[in-house]
Design a protein around this motif. Structure first.
Motif, short mmCIF file in Angstrom:
data_model
loop_
_atom_site.label_atom_id
_atom_site.label_comp_id
_atom_site.label_asym_id
_atom_site.label_seq_id
_atom_site.Cartn_x
_atom_site.Cartn_y
_atom_site.Cartn_z
N ARG A 216 0.84 -1.16 -0.08
CA ARG A 216 -0.07 0.15 -0.08
C ARG A 216 0.79 1.27 0.11
O ARG A 216 0.78 2.17 -0.81
N ASN A 217 1.95 1.26 0.92
CA ASN A 217 2.68 2.61 0.69
C ASN A 217 3.44 2.62 -0.42
O ASN A 217 3.71 3.68 -0.82
N CYS A 218 3.88 1.49 -1.03
CA CYS A 218 4.60 1.74 -2.16
C CYS A 218 3.69 2.37 -3.22
O CYS A 218 3.99 3.10 -4.27
N CYS A 219 2.51 2.14 -3.16
CA CYS A 219 1.51 2.54 -4.48
C CYS A 219 1.25 4.18 -4.19
O CYS A 219 0.85 4.60 -5.14
N PHE A 220 1.98 4.61 -3.24
CA PHE A 220 1.73 6.09 -3.15
C PHE A 220 2.93 6.63 -4.09
O PHE A 220 2.68 7.95 -4.48
N GLU A 221 3.82 6.11 -4.79
CA GLU A 221 4.76 6.52 -5.78
C GLU A 221 4.21 6.39 -6.94
O GLU A 221 4.38 5.35 -7.54
N THR A 222 3.53 7.45 -7.61
CA THR A 222 2.95 7.17 -8.79
C THR A 222 3.86 7.09 -9.86
O THR A 222 3.49 6.45 -11.05
N GLU A 223 5.15 7.59 -9.68
CA GLU A 223 6.09 7.26 -10.95
C GLU A 223 6.57 5.79 -11.13
O GLU A 223 6.92 5.39 -12.13
N TYR A 224 6.01 4.99 -10.16
CA TYR A 224 6.26 3.45 -10.16
C TYR A 224 5.10 2.81 -10.71
O TYR A 224 5.21 1.40 -10.90
N HIS A 225 3.89 3.43 -11.05
CA HIS A 225 2.80 2.73 -11.02
C HIS A 225 2.74 1.94 -12.41
O HIS A 225 2.25 0.63 -12.47
N SER A 226 3.23 2.53 -13.55
CA SER A 226 3.27 1.71 -14.84
C SER A 226 4.20 0.41 -14.60
O SER A 226 3.68 -0.81 -15.02
N TRP A 227 5.32 0.47 -14.02
CA TRP A 227 6.14 -0.69 -13.46
C TRP A 227 5.40 -1.68 -12.67
O TRP A 227 5.47 -2.83 -13.01
N LEU A 228 4.76 -1.32 -11.63
CA LEU A 228 3.99 -2.17 -10.89
C LEU A 228 3.00 -2.83 -11.32
O LEU A 228 2.73 -4.11 -11.32
N LEU A 229 2.38 -2.34 -12.40
CA LEU A 229 1.14 -2.85 -13.29
C LEU A 229 1.64 -3.76 -14.34
O LEU A 229 0.89 -4.69 -15.09
N SER A 230 2.88 -3.77 -14.67
CA SER A 230 3.37 -4.25 -15.83
C SER A 230 3.75 -5.63 -15.57
O SER A 230 3.79 -6.21 -14.28
N ASP A 231 3.98 -6.61 -16.56
CA ASP A 231 4.26 -8.14 -16.28
C ASP A 231 5.75 -8.55 -15.46
O ASP A 231 5.78 -9.29 -14.92
#
Length: 365
Positions: A216-231
């Motif tokens: 949850r805390n990591c999801c606050f970093e919007t610059e990583y969203h694309s990578w988090l949702l990627s394969d």
């Protein structure tokens, strides 16, 4: 405690908290102290007197198991106070206090490592304290670095004497710090990927809670969203699966879901802990902060999972979080200049109105 006597404590008992004291007297005194720290009166008095904190910090390195166990127990109780945590991190005679506890926890044969994990969890709850601890970890990265802590946490049965579940709570507290979050999401380290399976760890809700809080805390970093949702990470199924039940969907809805969410067993159960469900939904909500995240979550049809969860949910706070997420998923896309919801300023009067509406909902009005 009815027999609590500060003067007697100072004059008669403090000398027996020295490492050099006779073992039987030291054990008896520590047992008394451990009991004393379980009371408000005792905790308050001892916390205000750093000489006791210094003595207890000394005794966690005692060679006798009963002694260091009671010393840890007393420190766990005392660290319930934020100010005491700060005092423990700034001990004059024990500047390496945190490093000492961490090194003990990371030893595979430590018999009271779980107690050490609980102490670390308490010490790191406050963000300022977590920052100080991270400075120590960074300074001594060869022996107690974040990568090693996470490796130990992710290794089941690493220590036959301890579960190390509370190491998750400690790591979660450390991710209050932006630098820790960025370490966990370092694309070259494969850290967050090691944590993802524990969202379904049935053996311990403490471990699940710690890991979900980290995510949850990591999801606050919007610059990583694309990578988090990627394969490369694929965080979405790990956040959704604990929220999914045994419901069946029509073929069209089913095929849109992530593969791990399709055709679940009739016995599939949802996460039983309401606070963990809340954090999972908050993580999904954070992923909706960017247009790319919102479009991805809609494409993966998570609305149907949230719809069924809302029908099942009994906790008002969690229900409110679900409705907030559903509103975003089914709502129209905002104007281009408002695509990043975290960068959108909400007028004060609207904030107050929304807060009032939320409070009324939670009251069931």
């Amino acid at each position: 405690m009815s027999d609590f006597n500060p003067k007697q404590l100072d004059e008669e008992l403090l000398p027996f908290l020295a490492k050099s004291a006779r073992l039987d007297l030291k054990v008896t005194t520590l047992q008394y102290f451990a009991g004393l720290t379980g009371t408000d009166e005792g905790r308050q008095y001892i916390s205000r007197n750093k000489k006791y904190l210094e003595a207890l910090a000394d005794l966690i390195e005692d060679s006798d198991g009963a002694v260091f166990k009671d010393a840890y127990t007393a420190l766990i109780n005392l660290s319930a106070y934020r100010d005491t945590c700060w005092d423990l991190l700034k001990l004059t005679d024990h500047p390496t206090f945190v490093a000492t506890v961490l090194k003990y926890v990371l030893q595979p044969d430590s018999v009271f490592a779980d107690g050490g994990c609980m102490l670390l969890s308490n010490l790191s709850r406050d963000e300022n304290c977590a920052s100080v601890i991270m400075e120590t970890i960074t300074k001594e990265s060869d022996s107690i670095g974040l990568d090693r802590i996470i490796q130990v946490f992710c290794t089941e049965r690493y220590n036959s004497n301890a579960t190390l579940h509370y190491l998750g709570s400690f790591l979660s507290n450390l991710t209050q710090i932006p630098g820790t979050r960025k370490f966990v999401m370092d694309r070259n380290r494969c850290v967050i990927q090691r944590l993802l399976p524990f969202t379904q760890y049935q053996t311990s809700c403490v471990r699940r809670r710690g890991v979900v809080s980290i995510l949850r805390n990591c999801c606050f970093e919007t610059e990583y969203h694309s990578w988090l949702l990627s394969d490369q990470v694929d965080i979405l199924p790990c956040l959704l699966l604990p929220l999914a039940g045994p419901e069946e969907f029509d073929e069209d809805d089913m095929e849109k879901l992530p593969v791990d969410l399709q055709y679940l067993e009739p016995t599939k159960e949802r996460e039983p802990e309401s606070d963990i469900r809340q954090m999972l939904i908050e993580a999904l909500n954070q992923l909706c902060a960017t247009k790319e995240g919102r479009l991805h979550l809609r494409k993966k049809n998570i609305y149907v999972i949230m719809r069924e969860l809302h029908k099942w949910e009994k906790d008002k706070k969690v229900e409110a979080a679900i409705l907030n997420l559903i509103d975003i998923l089914i709502g129209d896309e905002p104007d281009v200049k408002y695509e990043n919801l975290k960068e959108t300023d909400v007028p004060q009067d609207l904030q107050e109105r929304f807060n009032k509406m939320n409070e009324e909902f939670l009251k069931g009005e």
